[in-house]
Write a protein that holds these residues in place. Sequence first.
Motif, PDB file in Angstrom:
ATOM      1  N   UNK A  42     -53.348  39.699  61.781  1.00  0.00           N
ATOM      2  CA  UNK A  42     -53.804  39.696  63.173  1.00  0.00           C
ATOM      3  C   UNK A  42     -54.792  38.555  63.325  1.00  0.00           C
ATOM      4  N   UNK A  43     -55.136  38.260  64.554  1.00  0.00           N
ATOM      5  CA  UNK A  43     -56.181  37.279  64.824  1.00  0.00           C
ATOM      6  C   UNK A  43     -57.194  37.893  65.778  1.00  0.00           C
ATOM      7  N   UNK A  44     -58.471  37.635  65.518  1.00  0.00           N
ATOM      8  CA  UNK A  44     -59.535  38.086  66.405  1.00  0.00           C
ATOM      9  C   UNK A  44     -59.673  37.102  67.563  1.00  0.00           C
ATOM     10  N   UNK A  61     -51.793  31.895  67.093  1.00  0.00           N
ATOM     11  CA  UNK A  61     -52.373  33.233  67.238  1.00  0.00           C
ATOM     12  C   UNK A  61     -51.574  34.113  68.183  1.00  0.00           C
ATOM     13  N   UNK A  62     -50.936  33.543  69.195  1.00  0.00           N
ATOM     14  CA  UNK A  62     -50.163  34.329  70.151  1.00  0.00           C
ATOM     15  C   UNK A  62     -48.978  35.043  69.506  1.00  0.00           C
ATOM     16  N   UNK A  63     -48.562  34.603  68.326  1.00  0.00           N
ATOM     17  CA  UNK A  63     -47.414  35.199  67.639  1.00  0.00           C
ATOM     18  C   UNK A  63     -47.778  36.450  66.851  1.00  0.00           C
ATOM     19  N   UNK A  67     -56.826  41.183  67.951  1.00  0.00           N
ATOM     20  CA  UNK A  67     -57.935  42.106  67.713  1.00  0.00           C
ATOM     21  C   UNK A  67     -59.131  41.646  68.546  1.00  0.00           C
ATOM     22  N   UNK A  68     -59.920  42.584  68.996  1.00  0.00           N
ATOM     23  CA  UNK A  68     -61.041  42.308  69.888  1.00  0.00           C
ATOM     24  C   UNK A  68     -62.316  42.002  69.106  1.00  0.00           C
ATOM     25  N   UNK A  87     -67.862  36.063  62.813  1.00  0.00           N
ATOM     26  CA  UNK A  87     -66.978  36.947  62.036  1.00  0.00           C
ATOM     27  C   UNK A  87     -65.523  36.576  62.322  1.00  0.00           C
ATOM     28  N   UNK A  88     -65.196  36.459  63.609  1.00  0.00           N
ATOM     29  CA  UNK A  88     -63.827  36.120  64.008  1.00  0.00           C
ATOM     30  C   UNK A  88     -63.397  34.772  63.444  1.00  0.00           C
ATOM     31  N   UNK A  89     -64.297  33.789  63.505  1.00  0.00           N
ATOM     32  CA  UNK A  89     -63.964  32.452  62.996  1.00  0.00           C
ATOM     33  C   UNK A  89     -63.633  32.504  61.515  1.00  0.00           C
ATOM     34  N   UNK A  90     -64.479  33.166  60.718  1.00  0.00           N
ATOM     35  CA  UNK A  90     -64.245  33.245  59.270  1.00  0.00           C
ATOM     36  C   UNK A  90     -62.973  34.022  58.949  1.00  0.00           C
TER      37      UNK A  90
END
Length: 104
Positions: A42-44, A61-63, A67-68, A87-90
């Motif tokens: 998943x991607x944040x 990421x659209x594929x 995650x929020x 956090x999301x970037x890492x």
Amino acid sequence: MKIVHVLGSALVAGCCVAAEPTWNPADAVKEAEQDIRTGHIKFYWAGSIASRPVGVPIEVAKKYPQANAGIGCVTNDIPLRERQEEYARRYNEKIYAYITTQKH
């Protein structure tokens, strides 16, 4: 009465297990590695009116599931938003590095 106690305990345990990340950036890579092992890619995403995946191309990421990591504009807790974004970037960078090295 005993059944109410058991159901209450199960509810509390479920909430603890399904809790959101701590948003401690030091834990992001660890979560990404666990998700890679279990196949839960998943991607944040973060942002206010126009959310975006943090640190990775939107086309990629659209594929994957989203995650929020702080979507929405109603917060006064700026340090929380900064932790969420880091956090999301890492996390996203670790996942992106993994999927770009896999042969599809």
